[in-house]
Design an enzyme around this catalytic site. Structure first.
Site, PDB file in Angstrom:
ATOM      1  N   SER A   1       0.981  -1.389  -0.035  1.00 13.66           N
ATOM      2  CA  SER A   1      -0.069   0.034   0.091  1.00 13.66           C
ATOM      3  C   SER A   1       1.025   1.101  -0.089  1.00 13.66           C
ATOM      4  O   SER A   1       2.063   1.190   0.299  1.00 13.66           O
ATOM      5  CB  SER A   1      -0.991  -0.148   1.256  1.00 13.66           C
ATOM      6  OG  SER A   1      -1.739  -0.932   1.308  1.00 13.66           O
TER       7      SER A   1
HETATM    8  N1  SAH Z   1       0.641  -5.325   4.261  1.00 12.42           N
HETATM    9  C1  SAH Z   1       1.500  -5.578   3.056  1.00 12.42           C
HETATM   10  C2  SAH Z   1       0.623  -5.466   1.953  1.00 12.42           C
HETATM   11  C3  SAH Z   1       0.414  -6.663   1.338  1.00 12.42           C
HETATM   12  S1  SAH Z   1      -0.979  -6.672  -0.074  1.00 12.42           S
HETATM   13  C4  SAH Z   1       2.842  -4.836   2.858  1.00 12.42           C
HETATM   14  O1  SAH Z   1       3.058  -4.064   3.920  1.00 12.42           O
HETATM   15  O2  SAH Z   1       3.309  -5.147   2.158  1.00 12.42           O
HETATM   16  C5  SAH Z   1      -2.009  -7.782   0.489  1.00 12.42           C
HETATM   17  C6  SAH Z   1      -1.472  -9.251   1.091  1.00 12.42           C
HETATM   18  O3  SAH Z   1      -2.466  -9.951   1.511  1.00 12.42           O
HETATM   19  C7  SAH Z   1      -0.970 -10.043   0.053  1.00 12.42           C
HETATM   20  O4  SAH Z   1       0.656 -10.085   0.144  1.00 12.42           O
HETATM   21  C8  SAH Z   1      -1.413 -11.091  -0.154  1.00 12.42           C
HETATM   22  O5  SAH Z   1      -0.839 -12.426  -0.633  1.00 12.42           O
HETATM   23  C9  SAH Z   1      -2.324 -11.297   1.010  1.00 12.42           C
HETATM   24  N2  SAH Z   1      -3.196 -12.253   1.181  1.00 12.42           N
HETATM   25  C10 SAH Z   1      -4.267 -12.252   0.249  1.00 12.42           C
HETATM   26  N3  SAH Z   1      -5.189 -13.110   0.715  1.00 12.42           N
HETATM   27  C11 SAH Z   1      -4.893 -13.662   1.868  1.00 12.42           C
HETATM   28  C12 SAH Z   1      -5.484 -14.750   2.732  1.00 12.42           C
HETATM   29  N4  SAH Z   1      -6.182 -15.331   2.646  1.00 12.42           N
HETATM   30  N5  SAH Z   1      -4.517 -14.740   3.868  1.00 12.42           N
HETATM   31  C13 SAH Z   1      -3.441 -14.191   4.140  1.00 12.42           C
HETATM   32  N6  SAH Z   1      -2.976 -13.260   3.434  1.00 12.42           N
HETATM   33  C14 SAH Z   1      -3.704 -13.039   2.219  1.00 12.42           C
END
Ligand code: SAH
Length: 207
Positions: A60
């Site tokens: 983000s």
């Molecule tokens: N907070 C992160 C942003 C990640 S984007 C950062 O600072 O980099 C959203 C994340 O959610 C991705 O890494 C994706 O793989 C994860 N995600 C998607 N569905 C998910 C699920 N069901 N359980 C756990 N993680 C999930």
């Protein structure tokens, strides 16, 4: 030599227009975002925009991380569940506010979780715990949580996450298929949620 510290404190200053909480701004000024993003994106690490982190996922924009931290109203010692570790950046910002040993994060993609663990260790946030799994199920072993947030969009708050958050605790997530809203919900003693809309947002969907 790029002066990352200076770029980072400038970013934190610019966010002051949108975020009032000085502790949150200090957290943004502390976490070395350039170490969390892929090498070829480093030059953009302190621009206020989302960046690709691999596996089709996106970190983000800093203002969104800051706004979420402010809306969650995090205090030192709060026990936090994060769904969606990604590269670990958001977890590190949270750790600045509550202490790394209080942050528990679940990531769906094993490769992202492995990289995040490595980066968190290297940047001094090794006490954050990261688990590979489906975040919809939460992480019952560390429950109850004072705060629970999702960094990927869900159609609604998954029931296990509501269950694992304490009464009067707070959940925060982008909610909606397609059109998403950032929703903050306080869990009432009877288990229902008292929700507040914090506007339109765009996140990757929950897997
Ligand atoms: N907070 C992160 C942003 C990640 S984007 C950062 O600072 O980099 C959203 C994340 O959610 C991705 O890494 C994706 O793989 C994860 N995600 C998607 N569905 C998910 C699920 N069901 N359980 C756990 N993680 C999930």
């Amino acid at each position: 030599m790029v002066d990352w510290d200076r770029q980072r404190s400038r970013l934190s200053d610019r966010l002051r227009e949108r975020v009032a909480d000085e502790d949150v701004l200090a957290a943004i000024a502390s976490v070395p975002r350039h170490q969390f993003v892929p090498d070829d994106k480093r030059h953009d690490a302190y621009a206020d925009r989302p960046l690709p982190i691999g596996s089709g996922q996106t970190i983000s924009a800093p203002h969104m991380v800051a706004i979420m931290a402010e809306v969650l109203d995090l205090s030192p010692g709060d026990r936090v569940l994060e769904v969606g570790t990604g590269c670990g950046y958001h977890a590190a910002v949270t750790a600045e506010l509550v202490g790394p040993e209080n942050v528990h994060s679940v990531e769906y993609h094993a490769s992202l979780a492995d990289d995040a663990r490595e980066t968190l260790e290297a940047t001094g946030y090794g006490d954050i715990s990261v688990r590979v799994g489906d975040g919809k199920e939460g992480w019952p072993e560390h429950a109850p949580y004072d705060r629970t947030y999702l960094t990927c969009a869900a159609p609604e708050f998954p029931a296990p996450l509501v269950e694992q958050t304490r009464d009067d605790g707070v959940l925060l997530a982008p909610i909606g298929d397609g059109q998403q809203r950032l929703i903050r919900a306080e869990k009432q003693a009877d288990g229902t949620l008292d929700s507040e809309d914090h506007g339109g947002v765009r996140f990757v969907p929950l897997q």
